[in-house]
Design a protein around this motif. Structure first.
Motif, short mmCIF file in Angstrom:
data_model
loop_
_atom_site.label_atom_id
_atom_site.label_comp_id
_atom_site.label_asym_id
_atom_site.label_seq_id
_atom_site.Cartn_x
_atom_site.Cartn_y
_atom_site.Cartn_z
N GLN A 1 0.83 -1.19 0.00
CA GLN A 1 0.00 0.00 0.00
C GLN A 1 0.87 1.25 0.00
O GLN A 1 1.84 1.36 0.74
N ARG A 2 0.53 2.20 -0.87
CA ARG A 2 1.24 3.47 -0.96
C ARG A 2 0.24 4.61 -0.80
O ARG A 2 -0.96 4.44 -1.03
N MET A 3 0.74 5.76 -0.44
CA MET A 3 -0.10 6.94 -0.24
C MET A 3 0.46 8.11 -1.03
O MET A 3 1.68 8.29 -1.13
N SER A 4 -0.43 8.91 -1.62
CA SER A 4 -0.06 10.18 -2.21
C SER A 4 -0.84 11.27 -1.50
O SER A 4 -1.57 11.01 -0.54
N SER A 5 -0.72 12.49 -1.96
CA SER A 5 -1.42 13.59 -1.29
C SER A 5 -2.93 13.47 -1.42
O SER A 5 -3.66 14.00 -0.59
N GLU A 6 -3.40 12.77 -2.47
CA GLU A 6 -4.84 12.68 -2.71
C GLU A 6 -5.39 11.27 -2.66
O GLU A 6 -6.53 11.05 -2.27
N PHE A 7 -4.60 10.29 -3.09
CA PHE A 7 -5.13 8.93 -3.24
C PHE A 7 -4.21 7.92 -2.56
O PHE A 7 -3.01 8.13 -2.42
N SER A 8 -4.81 6.81 -2.19
CA SER A 8 -4.02 5.65 -1.77
C SER A 8 -4.06 4.64 -2.91
O SER A 8 -5.05 4.53 -3.64
N TRP A 9 -2.98 3.90 -3.07
CA TRP A 9 -2.90 2.95 -4.17
C TRP A 9 -1.92 1.85 -3.78
O TRP A 9 -1.18 1.97 -2.81
N GLN A 10 -1.97 0.76 -4.52
CA GLN A 10 -1.12 -0.39 -4.24
C GLN A 10 -0.04 -0.52 -5.30
O GLN A 10 -0.34 -0.52 -6.50
N TYR A 11 1.18 -0.63 -4.83
CA TYR A 11 2.31 -0.77 -5.75
C TYR A 11 2.35 -2.18 -6.33
O TYR A 11 2.21 -3.17 -5.62
N ILE A 12 2.55 -2.26 -7.66
CA ILE A 12 2.62 -3.54 -8.36
C ILE A 12 4.00 -3.69 -8.98
O ILE A 12 4.37 -2.93 -9.88
N PRO A 13 4.82 -4.62 -8.51
CA PRO A 13 6.13 -4.83 -9.15
C PRO A 13 5.96 -5.29 -10.59
O PRO A 13 5.10 -6.11 -10.90
N GLY A 14 6.77 -4.72 -11.47
CA GLY A 14 6.72 -5.13 -12.88
C GLY A 14 5.39 -4.83 -13.54
O GLY A 14 4.92 -5.61 -14.37
N ALA A 15 4.79 -3.70 -13.18
CA ALA A 15 3.45 -3.40 -13.68
C ALA A 15 3.40 -3.28 -15.20
O ALA A 15 2.37 -3.54 -15.82
N GLY A 16 4.51 -2.92 -15.85
CA GLY A 16 4.51 -2.75 -17.29
C GLY A 16 4.48 -4.05 -18.07
O GLY A 16 4.28 -4.04 -19.29
N ASP A 17 4.63 -5.18 -17.38
CA ASP A 17 4.65 -6.47 -18.06
C ASP A 17 3.25 -6.91 -18.44
O ASP A 17 2.27 -6.57 -17.76
N ASP A 18 3.14 -7.67 -19.53
CA ASP A 18 1.87 -8.27 -19.96
C ASP A 18 0.79 -7.20 -20.10
O ASP A 18 -0.29 -7.30 -19.51
N GLU A 19 1.04 -6.18 -20.91
CA GLU A 19 0.13 -5.04 -21.02
C GLU A 19 -1.25 -5.41 -21.55
O GLU A 19 -2.23 -4.71 -21.28
N GLU A 20 -1.35 -6.50 -22.30
CA GLU A 20 -2.66 -6.89 -22.82
C GLU A 20 -3.66 -7.18 -21.71
O GLU A 20 -4.86 -7.03 -21.90
N SER A 21 -3.17 -7.60 -20.54
CA SER A 21 -4.06 -8.01 -19.46
C SER A 21 -4.57 -6.84 -18.62
O SER A 21 -5.48 -7.02 -17.82
N TRP A 22 -4.01 -5.63 -18.80
CA TRP A 22 -4.43 -4.54 -17.92
C TRP A 22 -4.52 -3.17 -18.60
O TRP A 22 -5.22 -2.28 -18.12
#
Length: 532
Positions: free
Chosen positions: A261-282
């Motif tokens: 879990q990560r936080m920014s000034s406005e939103f909370s979000w979850q960090y995904i390692p290797g998020a750029g991989d397999d772009e067709e799925s997301w």
């Protein structure tokens, strides 16, 4: 007897419920906004490391690496597969030589390659083993070439730069395998035992080792940098201080095994390692180019509005391209001349160009060619997604993209559209038409463009069939006469593929399509033999 049987069924139901729950949690974490936010955070790390060696070109390992820097920052792309480095399945691929990368590194003193992995590891296997194997095989081949040149007394200053004599001398040339410390000794020994075999394969495939020997003043050597690497800014080594050509491998993502879990000034979000991989799925149709063009809007939209904004961006981009005919380039191909008048009269040639696209919409840096001429064969390959400038100097078009439209002012003699789809037989069924079209235009000394949607697979395979069937071993058009005199082997076909990849550096032909080309050539050889 029925009661005991019910208990295993209940346990299986509970197990499946836990599995489904885990899958549901994973799907919730792997949202589009989380992926884009993770890519942006990893890209900041990549930019920091790249700034340490600003003179080195930035290279994306396709396709994941393209997400981690703006398109204008990349000088080139490469294609190293993790499967070639999997334990027990190590391989040196002669279909993915990436020789342009070695020449670029030799010319610029090294390079930086970007990639990432989802698996919770620090580095993907493409960086841990595939690229180190590649470096070692190329170093070993250059060493062999120089030793043979010395033995034959043909060594000259044209081959070896005087300033690099000490490093170029075979006795000082490091051709050993350099693997990261986390690779087990047993695996390292197994890889070392196959280097000579892979070097033999590299030499037999017809690669231009002479150019490598000229460009590489120092041997290639990989270096690994991840988010866990500690670099003292006051101790960053200068490029000239190394006695090797550095191939700096940056694994963009943190090696967290699970989303955090990560936080920014406005939103909370979850960090995904290797998020750029397999772009067709997301990615939902979003490309790295579109992401970087609209980066701030996408990140500011937040998790609730990100999906809708991406849908709007992708749709607007599709309409933009369709209105400008990018998927169906409006090109006036020259009329086919008779055999008695094969010379092209450029003064009478007219072209109708579509409106130019925004330069930021191009896939890579402006330094990368949009069209690749295959030597002096009057044959070129490209993508139908490229801008109009890619088609300058083209006389006729062989379009293998089933989604594009026929140019309104092209005759059937100067334009052929083949609806080749991605299946087991489509390419093979259409190759005879492609060969006939190419032969007819090559006889008239006309320049042919072979294009498909991405310019990396089908167009390369069609060009391979043309080069194998209609050209001799010296690259001269001979109407297919030499095709009947030589054996059609996979090695011979591989040599011609390497020749094409020397010029079309983005080539990534699939194994299935290459098999179709080989099957077609064997069938064509048998058919022609029966006729004679």
């Amino acid at each position: 007897m029925a009661a005991p049987a019910a208990e295993p069924a209940a346990e299986q139901s509970a197990t499946m419920s836990i599995y489904k729950a885990a899958r549901r949690i994973k799907r919730r974490a792997s949202t589009l906004y989380n992926a884009l936010r993770s890519v942006a955070e990893d890209a900041a790390f990549v930019a920091e490391v790249a700034a340490l060696w600003p003179a080195l070109p930035l290279v994306a390992n396709l396709r994941c690496g393209l997400w981690y820097a703006p398109p204008r920052d990349f000088n080139a792309t490469c294609y190293f597969k993790s499967t070639d480095g999997h334990a027990g399945n190590w391989s040196f691929s002669t279909a993915r030589l990436n020789l342009h990368l070695a020449l670029l590194a030799g010319d610029r003193g090294g390079c930086i390659i970007i990639d990432s992995t989802r698996r919770g590891k620090r580095f993907p296997d493409s960086m841990s083993k595939t690229i180190p194997i590649w470096c070692c095989v190329l170093n070993r081949a250059v060493e062999r070439y120089r030793l043979r040149a010395i033995q034959k007394g043909r060594e000259s200053s044209a081959m070896l730069n005087r300033d690099a004599e000490n490093n170029s001398c075979p006795s000082n040339w490091d051709s050993s395998v350099h693997l990261p410390v986390w690779v087990l000794d047993t695996e390292k020994n197994a890889v070392e035992g196959r280097i000579e075999e892979w070097t033999d394969q590299f030499e037999l495939c017809g690669a231009d080792i002479h150019s490598l020997a000229i460009k590489l003043q120092k041997p290639l050597r990989p270096l690994w940098i991840s988010q866990r690497t500690r670099i003292w800014l006051n101790e960053v080594p200068e490029l000239d201080s190394w006695d090797f050509t550095p191939i700096i491998l940056i694994s963009a993502s943190a090696s967290d095994a699970f989303s955090t879990q990560r936080m920014s000034s406005e939103f909370s979000w979850q960090y995904i390692p290797g998020a750029g991989d397999d772009e067709e799925s997301w990615a939902r149709g979003l490309t790295p180019t579109l992401f970087w063009k609209h980066k701030y809007d996408l990140l500011d939209a937040g998790p609730d509005h990100c999906n809708q904004l991406v849908a709007d961006i992708v749709e607007k981009d599709r309409v933009y391209r369709a209105q400008r005919g990018e998927h169906s380039p409006q090109i006036a191909a020259k009329p086919l001349k008779s055999h008695d008048d094969v010379k092209c009269n450029d003064d009478r040639t007219s072209y109708m160009w579509p409106v130019k696209l925004d330069p930021t919409d191009t896939q890579y840096s402006n330094n990368v060619p949009l069209l690749f001429w295959i030597g002096t064969l009057n044959l070129a390959v490209s993508s139908t997604l490229q801008v109009a400038d890619a088609f300058v100097g083209v006389d006729c078009i062989l379009n293998c993209d089933s989604t594009s439209r026929l140019p309104t002012n092209s005759s059937e003699n100067s334009y052929l559209e083949l609806s080749i789809v991605d299946d087991r037989f489509s390419l093979m069924k259409n190759l005879s038409k492609a060969i006939d079209f190419a032969k007819r235009n090559l006889v008239a000394e006309r320049k042919i463009l072979v294009c498909c949607q991405n310019g990396e697979d089908i167009s390369i395979c069609v060009a391979l069939a043309i080069v194998t069937l209609l050209f001799d071993d010296n690259g001269c058009f001979d109407y297919g006469n030499s095709f009947m005199k030589r054996d059609i082997t996979k090695l011979e076909m591989r040599k011609r593929l390497v020749f094409i990849c020397k010029f079309a550096v983005n080539a990534r032909p699939s194994r299935g399509n290459l098999k179709q080309v080989y099957g077609f050539l064997c069938n064509e050889k048998e058919r022609l033999s029966r006729l004679t």
